[in-house]
Structures are given as C-alpha cells and as structure tokens.
Design a protein around this motif. Structure first.
Motif, PDB file in Angstrom:
ATOM      1  N   UNK A  25      22.042 -23.002  -1.800  1.00  0.00           N
ATOM      2  CA  UNK A  25      21.816 -21.810  -2.613  1.00  0.00           C
ATOM      3  C   UNK A  25      20.613 -21.022  -2.133  1.00  0.00           C
ATOM      4  N   UNK A  26      19.890 -20.401  -3.056  1.00  0.00           N
ATOM      5  CA  UNK A  26      18.732 -19.571  -2.707  1.00  0.00           C
ATOM      6  C   UNK A  26      17.561 -20.476  -2.335  1.00  0.00           C
ATOM      7  N   UNK A  27      17.079 -20.330  -1.099  1.00  0.00           N
ATOM      8  CA  UNK A  27      15.971 -21.173  -0.630  1.00  0.00           C
ATOM      9  C   UNK A  27      14.716 -20.363  -0.339  1.00  0.00           C
ATOM     10  N   UNK A  28      14.787 -19.068  -0.515  1.00  0.00           N
ATOM     11  CA  UNK A  28      13.622 -18.215  -0.329  1.00  0.00           C
ATOM     12  C   UNK A  28      13.860 -16.871  -0.982  1.00  0.00           C
ATOM     13  N   UNK A  29      12.816 -16.283  -1.552  1.00  0.00           N
ATOM     14  CA  UNK A  29      12.956 -14.963  -2.168  1.00  0.00           C
ATOM     15  C   UNK A  29      11.672 -14.177  -1.980  1.00  0.00           C
ATOM     16  N   UNK A  30      11.811 -12.872  -2.016  1.00  0.00           N
ATOM     17  CA  UNK A  30      10.662 -11.987  -1.897  1.00  0.00           C
ATOM     18  C   UNK A  30      10.959 -10.664  -2.560  1.00  0.00           C
ATOM     19  N   UNK A  31       9.935 -10.022  -3.088  1.00  0.00           N
ATOM     20  CA  UNK A  31      10.095  -8.719  -3.721  1.00  0.00           C
ATOM     21  C   UNK A  31       9.026  -7.763  -3.216  1.00  0.00           C
ATOM     22  N   UNK A  32       9.313  -6.475  -3.322  1.00  0.00           N
ATOM     23  CA  UNK A  32       8.346  -5.433  -3.004  1.00  0.00           C
ATOM     24  C   UNK A  32       8.644  -4.245  -3.908  1.00  0.00           C
ATOM     25  N   UNK A  33       7.631  -3.661  -4.534  1.00  0.00           N
ATOM     26  CA  UNK A  33       7.879  -2.551  -5.465  1.00  0.00           C
ATOM     27  C   UNK A  33       8.204  -1.255  -4.746  1.00  0.00           C
ATOM     28  N   UNK A  34       8.921  -0.386  -5.446  1.00  0.00           N
ATOM     29  CA  UNK A  34       9.175   0.986  -5.016  1.00  0.00           C
ATOM     30  C   UNK A  34       8.793   1.879  -6.196  1.00  0.00           C
ATOM     31  N   UNK A  35       8.129   2.988  -5.927  1.00  0.00           N
ATOM     32  CA  UNK A  35       7.606   3.833  -7.007  1.00  0.00           C
ATOM     33  C   UNK A  35       8.166   5.247  -6.903  1.00  0.00           C
ATOM     34  N   UNK A  36       9.360   5.488  -7.449  1.00  0.00           N
ATOM     35  CA  UNK A  36       9.871   6.860  -7.455  1.00  0.00           C
ATOM     36  C   UNK A  36       9.010   7.753  -8.341  1.00  0.00           C
ATOM     37  N   UNK A  37       8.947   9.015  -7.986  1.00  0.00           N
ATOM     38  CA  UNK A  37       8.174   9.997  -8.741  1.00  0.00           C
ATOM     39  C   UNK A  37       9.109  10.801  -9.629  1.00  0.00           C
ATOM     40  N   UNK A  38       8.852  10.806 -10.925  1.00  0.00           N
ATOM     41  CA  UNK A  38       9.632  11.589 -11.886  1.00  0.00           C
ATOM     42  C   UNK A  38       8.880  12.890 -12.137  1.00  0.00           C
ATOM     43  N   UNK A  39       9.466  13.997 -11.707  1.00  0.00           N
ATOM     44  CA  UNK A  39       8.796  15.291 -11.715  1.00  0.00           C
ATOM     45  C   UNK A  39       9.513  16.262 -12.644  1.00  0.00           C
ATOM     46  N   UNK A  40       8.859  17.367 -13.022  1.00  0.00           N
ATOM     47  CA  UNK A  40       9.514  18.347 -13.899  1.00  0.00           C
ATOM     48  C   UNK A  40      10.816  18.874 -13.298  1.00  0.00           C
ATOM     49  N   UNK A  41      11.690  19.337 -14.171  1.00  0.00           N
ATOM     50  CA  UNK A  41      12.951  19.909 -13.721  1.00  0.00           C
ATOM     51  C   UNK A  41      13.988  18.888 -13.322  1.00  0.00           C
ATOM     52  N   UNK A  42      13.840  17.644 -13.815  1.00  0.00           N
ATOM     53  CA  UNK A  42      14.819  16.615 -13.506  1.00  0.00           C
ATOM     54  C   UNK A  42      14.744  16.090 -12.098  1.00  0.00           C
ATOM     55  N   UNK A  43      13.617  16.297 -11.415  1.00  0.00           N
ATOM     56  CA  UNK A  43      13.477  15.823 -10.043  1.00  0.00           C
ATOM     57  C   UNK A  43      13.000  14.371 -10.037  1.00  0.00           C
ATOM     58  N   UNK A  44      13.622  13.592  -9.173  1.00  0.00           N
ATOM     59  CA  UNK A  44      13.197  12.211  -8.952  1.00  0.00           C
ATOM     60  C   UNK A  44      13.240  11.969  -7.447  1.00  0.00           C
ATOM     61  N   UNK A  45      12.095  11.669  -6.865  1.00  0.00           N
ATOM     62  CA  UNK A  45      12.057  11.499  -5.415  1.00  0.00           C
ATOM     63  C   UNK A  45      11.158  10.322  -5.058  1.00  0.00           C
ATOM     64  N   UNK A  46      11.290   9.876  -3.825  1.00  0.00           N
ATOM     65  CA  UNK A  46      10.520   8.727  -3.351  1.00  0.00           C
ATOM     66  C   UNK A  46      10.239   8.912  -1.869  1.00  0.00           C
ATOM     67  N   UNK A  47       9.124   8.373  -1.414  1.00  0.00           N
ATOM     68  CA  UNK A  47       8.778   8.411   0.005  1.00  0.00           C
ATOM     69  C   UNK A  47       9.721   7.475   0.754  1.00  0.00           C
ATOM     70  N   UNK A  48      10.514   7.981   1.715  1.00  0.00           N
ATOM     71  CA  UNK A  48      11.439   7.100   2.442  1.00  0.00           C
ATOM     72  C   UNK A  48      10.734   5.950   3.153  1.00  0.00           C
ATOM     73  N   UNK A  49       9.538   6.199   3.645  1.00  0.00           N
ATOM     74  CA  UNK A  49       8.798   5.135   4.332  1.00  0.00           C
ATOM     75  C   UNK A  49       8.550   3.973   3.371  1.00  0.00           C
ATOM     76  N   UNK A  50       8.314   4.295   2.104  1.00  0.00           N
ATOM     77  CA  UNK A  50       8.120   3.240   1.107  1.00  0.00           C
ATOM     78  C   UNK A  50       9.389   2.398   0.955  1.00  0.00           C
TER      79      UNK A  50
END
Length: 479
Positions: A25-50
């Motif tokens: 089964x699962x023998x290793x796991x890892x996580x990393x956060x991603x922080x999308x930006x919620x902006x006025x006008x219904x915009x949601x974007x994120x840095x692709x490099x992130x």
C-alpha cells in the motif's frame, strides 16, 4: 507484479504525493501547499511556478519517506485551470487562471447563440468554469505568445518535455469532440482558437516520457484529471454507479459506460478516461464551493477550521431556521448560474455558530442531492448508494446530513487520497499492459456507511426550504 509508483495529485489548494506499493500500500507521502489568489470580479489565479514547485516538493518528500525507488509516475491535475506559456523555454507567460475563475463570462455571453451547438458537440454547457473560455480570454486580453493550455500540459512539459494532455482533461476544455475524442475544428473556430497549437490527446495510461526532477529517471505512465481519477479509485466502473468528492468544491460523477449520455437535467457529459484505446464516459455535476465555503466561515471567525464542523454543529439540534445557499462562487450544475451570489436567510438574535455550521452542511448536501437527482433522471434509474471521498468526508455531521437528505446510504471511502490512488493505478497500467483495471485498483471497502436517520417526508420538507431559497436567487436578474 509491477514495482511501486509515485502518484501525484496537483490540486487547487495543495499537492499530495504518494508512493504506492502493490503489496504494502502507501509507503510514503508528501504534501506541499498551493495558495490561489481570490481577487475582485470573480478572479481566481495562481502562480504557475508555485504549481510546479509543489509537484516537485511533494514528490520528493514522498520518495524520501518511502526510501526506495519507484517504477513509474502518475500525475492528476485540476482539469480546467489554464495558462499561456513558452514551449521553447517552458516559462509561463501568464498566471494560471484557476477553474473557479469567472472573468471569461464575457466570452460566454458572446457565444450564447452557439451554446446548444457546443453542448451537443462537446457535452459541456457554455460556462467560464471550463477551459476554452479562459483560453480565449487570455488570447484576447493577456498575450498572443506561446501556447495556451490546461495546467497539466505545462506540468508534463516541464517534467518530461512532452506536449500532451489526456482525453479526460481535454474533455474539460469544451474543445474536444465528445464522440470522436479528438480536437473539434468547429469548437476551435467558435472560440477563435483555430490557429492554436494544442497538445496531443493521449490515453491516461500512455507512456509519455521520462522525468529526472526526482533524481532517478522515472517514466511518466499515468495522466488523468482529478475527479475522474477519484472515480476510478472508487471503482465506479459500471453504468449506474456514482461517487462524490468533497474537496474545494464537491463533484458528483456517474458512470455511463462506453457511450456518452446526453441528458437534459443540467449535468455535463464527458470522458471518464481512455485506457488502452478504449473510452469510458460519465455524467458530471459540480458544486463550486464546499471546503472553500468552510474556509470562508473560518475566515469570518465562526469556526477555527473544518475540524470544528462536528463539535460546533453538534452543539445545536438543527439549523434554527437558518438556510444557507453557499453559492459563494455561483451555482454550478444543474442550474449553471455562475453570476449568482450566495444567500444566508432566517437569521435572528438567537442564531449561534452551530446554526450557521448546520445550515452550511445542509446547503452543500442539498446541492449534491440535486446532482444525484439529475444523474438518476439522465440514467433512467435511481442511484442505489453514493460513494464519497475527500477531506470533508471526515465530518460525520456533513455525511449524516448527506444521507438524510439523499435518503440513500452514503459510503465513505477508506481511501483518504482517492485521486492520487486512482492516478497511481493508471500509472501501474501504463507500465504493465497485461494488468487488468480491476487488479490495478485499490480495495474499496468503506470506512463508514451513513444510513438515513430521518424519513422521506422530513427530507422532502428540508429540501423544499433549500430549493425555495435557490428559486429566490434564480429569480434575480443576471449580474
């Protein structure tokens, strides 16, 4: 027996990586956060490099914990998140527009006369949730340079140099011919994208290339959009079965088999996966805000996080007359009114945090009931149960509310990371063509089954109150 695989789920708010051994089964796991930006006008974007760095970081952490090599890599992606990038250098030319982003509404308004044509051709309604409107908006307002694609094509190119997308992800663009499972010249022309160089559409279990970013050379043999990967992990492989994933949004998918089924209940008809050249299809319905609505309550200080849903909601016996339509990013299927805002009604001086929590749980669950009812109508038969996964399934309050309003058993997956496990299974199929789909999948024994605790009359009454609140929103003029 194939060796272990590295399975990476690149999601909206984070990336999860698992090293999966066929025997242990699962023998290793890892996580990393991603922080999308919620902006006025219904915009949601994120840095692709992130996004890319989160894939590398989570993968390396999982491999370090496992402490042994892997035979292959599988990658799941967000589906409708898009960006423009330079294929010569791999550098992004724009931020990534996240699937929740609404700025392409103007593109959809212009194409409204062609909405039915596009729906029949691609299986998708005209809505900025999907990739093509965002791609067209980027071309009109941001850049004509490079290529414009869904995020998976960019990630795969950064990892391996290949320029591909899988059939299910391509099916989330509104540029794929649903019957032929190839790019549609008609759809491309309508969107003004006929001159675009689009990625090759490949099977989910294709041998795509090799990556060296995890030190050892690892072949990429699994590529699948996130919800379809979870559908596969839940073993929803036969017509009439369905699953719902409760993550940033909630996503209900029902298997329809080897032919697309176009209904009129407001659900999306799309590719579930293409494995070894054989295409399966599904019905798909979305709730735009689930965990993101919980995060909204958290940001307001009503609760301190998702772990508070049960203790805070459990402090009161019901919602105290409060009704919450959590359309904080609009209403998706089956209404398709992304212009709407949420509503919170029935408030009084006696309203406590627990009432708001219960009203939110009812609002999420009631929207999922609407999706299940639509799936049953399109399939021509009611669902027998609902298989569920995702972070919010840890809330017994939400799951019990779901069973009560749905009036069906809700089977909670014992697999907390169904999307990663699903794409891990696909990666195993990519390195061992003799392996059957059934043998590649993890066991599906549920960790809990929630049975309805109320009768159908009470469920109908509670749903009627929610539907009345939705009807009030729908009566408003489009913004």
């Amino acid at each position: 027996m194939t060796g272990s695989v590295l399975a990476i789920d690149q999601g909206t708010s984070g990336t999860k990586a698992l090293v999966i051994c066929p025997e242990r089964g699962v023998i290793g796991s890892g996580t990393a956060p991603v922080r999308p930006r919620h902006l006025p006008g219904g915009r949601v974007e994120v840095d692709p490099v992130e996004l890319y760095e989160s894939v590398v970081d989570a993968g390396r952490r999982a491999l370090a914990e496992a402490g042994e090599p892997v035979a292959a890599l599988g990658l799941a992606n967000q589906g409708e998140t898009v960006l423009a990038w330079d294929p010569a250098t791999g550098e992004p030319l724009t931020d990534a527009l996240v699937w929740q982003d609404r700025r392409a509404e103007s593109v959809c308004t212009e194409l409204a006369p062609h909405a039915e044509e596009l729906r029949h051709l691609t299986g998708l309604p005209l809505d900025p949730y999907f990739a093509a409107p965002k791609m067209a908006w980027i071309r009109r307002h941001l850049t004509r340079g490079g290529v414009v694609t869904t995020s998976d094509a960019w990630l795969v190119h950064r990892l391996t140099g290949a320029y591909v997308t899988d059939a299910a992800t391509a099916g989330r663009t509104q540029l794929l011919d649903l019957e032929r499972v190839e790019w549609s010249p008609s759809a491309l022309e309508l969107y003004g994208l006929s001159d675009e160089r689009l990625p090759d559409v490949v099977d989910a279990d294709a041998r795509i290339g090799t990556t060296t970013v995890f030190e050892a050379d690892i072949p990429l043999t699994g590529l699948l959009v996130d919800q379809q990967a979870a559908l596969l992990a839940q073993r929803v492989t036969e017509p009439g079965t369905a699953k719902c994933t409760y993550g940033t949004g909630a996503f209900l998918l029902a298997q329809t088999g080897t032919a697309p089924r176009r209904g009129d209940s407001g659900l999306v008809s799309c590719v579930a996966w293409r494995l070894a050249g054989r295409t399966s299809y599904c019905l798909d319905g979305q709730v735009y805000t689930a965990a993101s609505a919980v995060r909204w309550l958290t940001d307001l200080g009503v609760i301190s996080g998702a772990a508070d849903l049960d203790p805070v909601g459990g402090a009161v016996p019901d919602s105290g007359g409060v009704t919450f339509v959590p359309a904080l990013a609009g209403l998706a299927a089956p209404w398709w009114r992304g212009d709407l805002r949420g509503s919170l009604t029935g408030l009084g001086l006696d309203t406590a945090p627990g009432h708001l929590v219960r009203a939110l749980c009812e609002g999420i669950a009631a929207q999922v009931v609407a999706l299940a009812d639509a799936a049953a109508a399109d399939l021509g038969a009611p669902l027998a149960s609902l298989r569920v996964d995702g972070g919010l399934t840890r809330s017994a309050l939400l799951m019990q509310t779901q069973a009560d309003l749905l009036q069906l058993p809700v089977e909670v997956s014992a697999l907390p990371d169904a999307t990663a496990l699903g794409v891990g299974a696909v990666a195993r199929l990519g390195i061992d063509p003799e392996l059957s789909v059934d043998d590649a999948l993890p066991d599906r024994k549920p960790s809990a089954v929630y049975e309805p605790r109320i009768g159908p009359d009470e469920a109908a009454e509670r749903l009627a109150v929610f539907r009345s609140a939705v009807a009030t929103l729908l009566d408003r003029e489009p913004v």
